[in-house]
Design an enzyme around this catalytic site. Structure first.
Site, mmCIF file in Angstrom:
data_model
loop_
_atom_site.group_PDB
_atom_site.id
_atom_site.type_symbol
_atom_site.label_atom_id
_atom_site.label_comp_id
_atom_site.label_asym_id
_atom_site.label_seq_id
_atom_site.Cartn_x
_atom_site.Cartn_y
_atom_site.Cartn_z
ATOM 1 N N ASP A 418 0.822 -1.200 0.000
ATOM 2 C CA ASP A 418 0.000 0.000 0.000
ATOM 3 C C ASP A 418 0.865 1.262 0.000
ATOM 4 O OD1 ASP A 418 -2.327 1.479 0.063
ATOM 5 O OD2 ASP A 418 -3.069 0.604 1.926
ATOM 6 N N GLU A 467 -5.355 -1.838 -7.013
ATOM 7 C CA GLU A 467 -6.381 -0.885 -6.605
ATOM 8 C C GLU A 467 -6.505 0.177 -7.709
ATOM 9 O OE1 GLU A 467 -7.984 1.384 -2.595
ATOM 10 O OE2 GLU A 467 -5.846 1.372 -3.012
ATOM 11 N N GLU A 473 -13.915 1.562 0.246
ATOM 12 C CA GLU A 473 -13.278 2.235 1.382
ATOM 13 C C GLU A 473 -13.554 3.738 1.385
ATOM 14 O OE1 GLU A 473 -8.772 3.430 0.238
ATOM 15 O OE2 GLU A 473 -9.074 1.297 0.547
#
Length: 674
Positions: A418, A467, A473
């Site tokens: 991430d 992503e 989210e």
């Protein structure tokens, strides 16, 4: 910069250029004759145009590349030789939305004096081009001219990065790539904005052009902005990082200054493809394979260890389990609860998201005392469940090989990485190295917090998801006016053209728009329950999260069992109907079982599904559809089982913000369904 080139049998053909004044025009058509690329070479520059069934999709557009030593590819060009080849083969991807891909194209390669070539390809559904350098010494690319000219003022669907704050101002090249789409005329689009790829352009006769890139392995990602003249888009790139500072607990690197060039190149290389996917009908975009076909094939052949599947995920639901006799949080008791839940429903993985490693250290070898990873791996194995670990990109980058070796030996099956938040050359190379190192130690890699896929999933099939999507989210902190429902029926026609999406669906708290509000710790979704179920069929996502709390899923066992049964990779993908930003109906098949999913915008919609794709036989359809009051209470749904056959049409109603999903199995295989 070394590039593995695809081994294909060339079919050399004589080239007879058409001479028009002082320029030569090279014509290239795909095998069907639908797509035509014209490449014009004159004494000053190189231009190309793309036509679809005679309609001009891309008008005369220049291409060039400038190096820091003053060399320029595509400027004052001198043709050395021209080759053509035709390819017709079948690709069998190990992890994909189809069992096989027909790869058929015609290719034109123009070699120029000065050590470079331009390669053009024509497919039945679009065109692509790339520069190839044969220079043997290292060099630096100062800029690349990638222009897409249109014959008139087209409508665009663009997502512009908001830009995170950096040195007191917003930096457009520092972004999570998680923005919704704006529908606008090109002439009305803010000239100060840039947009990340893919972008969607409406051409003549309502045909669409999806512009993106492929085979991006060690070069900065491309954005587009207003062109300098006429109706055009022009590529722009983040410059190479000069100074990078660790921020956000040391988990991400923020660029404080950049070099006066965009890329360092080792020598001979093939640059990324500039891709134009063309659709006559919007639904053709839903199953495009062009990005995958243009990517460098994998150089290893044992894919048996790459296991797609579902993931019980902790972060979206904020570890908020209840009705237990222990304190929920980042600890072994909580993760054993997640593992038990996954085992009960046949979910393949549990992820340990941010928090398992000591905060603020950016050191993946420092595990918090509340977590015993070896015990959890052993416990999960006893339950036939595997574990994946979250990692901040800078922490992973610091000691990538040792981290992967250590945790692979422990029994961890992958990493979700991430906070890259950039796509300059440094981060693009990081993504490739992470994929390569993961493959070395047989680890899955989920590239979260990063840009759109460009085919890395073909080069390293263990790179199983990406992503770069405005996923669920975003609703944890959504600003008023955020419209996730319309985004859901827009992104599959644009972002999903590039590849799979780590969207993280599966919310059980479903509300209509007027009742929605952002809640970080007990989040909700916009739209209906059946919409969330349908997303598992509509979205490409080989490793697919169940975002909600296990406790919530166990209180909704009927829906949970159904979600857990849905495959994450497919043998066939078949678009049924749809229109960008309005609605979608798709069918997918795995091992003889069909799933049909539908989504609508905020308009209620009735659709009719032609079932002729089923073939001979009698089938049972298990249907989850919006309940009669779903327009008031998003959780309202109805399940029913009916008999269907290929000569029937299935009529379904979707509530505003709604959806449906249908599982169709032959009668012989479903005798136990009730």
């Amino acid at each position: 910069m070394k590039r593995m080139m695809r081994r294909l049998l060339p079919v050399l053909m004589a080239v007879v250029p058409l001479t028009v004044c002082a320029q030569k025009v090279y014509e290239l058509k795909d095998a069907s004759g639908r797509v035509q690329v014209n490449v014009s070479v004159n004494d000053k520059n190189v231009e190309y145009s793309v036509l679809h069934e005679g309609d001009v999709m891309i008008d005369h557009s220049p291409v060039s590349m400038k190096l820091t030593d003053g060399t320029a590819f595509g400027v004052n060009p001198k043709v050395r030789k021209v080759n053509r080849r035709s390819v017709n083969e079948t690709i069998y991807p190990p992890v994909y939305k189809k069992k096989s891909i027909e790869d058929r194209f015609n290719e034109l390669t123009i070699d120029f004096k000065g050590g470079y070539s331009l390669v053009f390809r024509a497919y039945e559904d679009g065109a692509a081009y790339r520069f190839v350098s044969s220079l043997k010494k290292p060099f630096m690319v100062e800029s690349e001219q990638a222009v897409f000219c249109f014959p008139n003022d087209p409508k665009l669907f663009v997502a512009s990065p908001k830009g995170r704050m950096n040195e007191g101002k917003k930096d457009p090249f520092y972004s999570s790539f998680q923005n919704t789409y704006v529908e606008t005329a090109l002439s009305a689009w803010d000239k100060e904005q840039i947009a990340f790829l893919p972008v969607l352009v409406e051409g003549k006769n309502q045909k669409k052009i999806c512009i993106t890139e492929a085979d991006l392995l060690d070069y900065p990602g491309m954005y587009v902005k207003h062109g300098d003249s006429g109706f055009s888009l022009e590529g722009t790139f983040a410059a190479y990082p000069k100074k990078v500072v660790d921020e956000v607990r040391g988990l991400k690197g923020v660029v404080k200054s950049r070099e006066p060039y965009i890329a360092k190149v080792e020598g001979a290389t093939a640059f990324p493809w500039r891709v134009m996917v063309i659709s006559k009908d919007d639904t053709e975009l839903l199953c495009s394979d062009m990005v995958y076909k243009l990517a460098t094939p994998a150089q290893f052949t044992d894919f048996s260890w790459i296991k797609p599947g579902k993931v019980a995920w902790d972060w979206w639901n904020d570890w908020n389990i209840y009705d237990v006799d222990f304190r929920a949080g980042i600890n072994n008791e909580t993760y054993k609860y997640y593992i038990d839940f996954a085992s009960r429903f046949g979910i393949e993985y549990v992820i340990l998201d941010e928090g398992w490693a000591v905060p603020g250290k950016a050191d993946l070898f420092q595990v918090i005392p509340e977590i015993d990873l070896e015990e959890l791996v052993s416990y999960a194995k006893s339950k036939h469940v595997d574990l994946i670990l979250w990692a901040g990109y800078r922490a992973f980058e610091k000691d990538m090989d040792r981290v992967c070796k250590h945790y692979a030996a422990m029994g961890i099956k992958g990493f979700k990485i991430d906070f890259m938040d950039r796509d300059d050359q440094h981060v693009v190379e990081f993504n490739r190295k992470a994929a390569e190192t993961g493959a070395k130690y047989k680890l899955l890699i989920d590239l979260h917090g990063t840009f759109k896929p460009t085919g890395l999933q073909r080069t390293y099939p263990n790179t199983i998801n990406f992503e770069g999507v405005h996923g669920l989210e975003e609703l944890k902190w959504a600003e008023p006016g955020t419209d996730q429902v319309v985004y859901d029926v827009t992104a599959p026609f644009i972002r999903m053209v590039a590849g799979p999406m780590d969207y993280t669906q599966g919310a059980m708290n479903n509300v209509i728009m007027k009742n929605f509000h952002a809640v970080y710790t007990e989040p909700m979704s916009q739209g209906t329950r059946c919409r969330q179920l349908a997303l598992y069929t509509i979205f490409d996502s080989p490793i697919n999260m169940l975002c909600d709390a296990p406790t919530n899923y166990m209180k909704e066992e009927e829906c949970t069992k159904f979600i857990a049964s849905i495959p994450t990779v497919w043998d066939q993908t078949l678009p049924i109907s749809g229109k960008v930003a309005e609605y979608i109906v798709m069918a997918r098949q795995k091992d003889g079982i069909w799933y049909v999913g539908g989504l609508t915008d905020w308009n209620a919609r009735d659709v009719e599904v032609d079932l002729s794709f089923l073939g001979k036989g009698e089938f049972k359809a298990e249907i989850f559809k919006d309940g009669i009051n779903a327009d008031r209470v998003g959780k309202d749904y109805k399940r029913e089982v009916i008999r269907v056959s290929a000569d029937k049409k299935l009529k379904l109603h979707m509530a505003p913000g709604g959806g449906f999903v249908v599982k169709i199995t032959s009668v012989e295989e479903t005798s136990g369904v009730n």
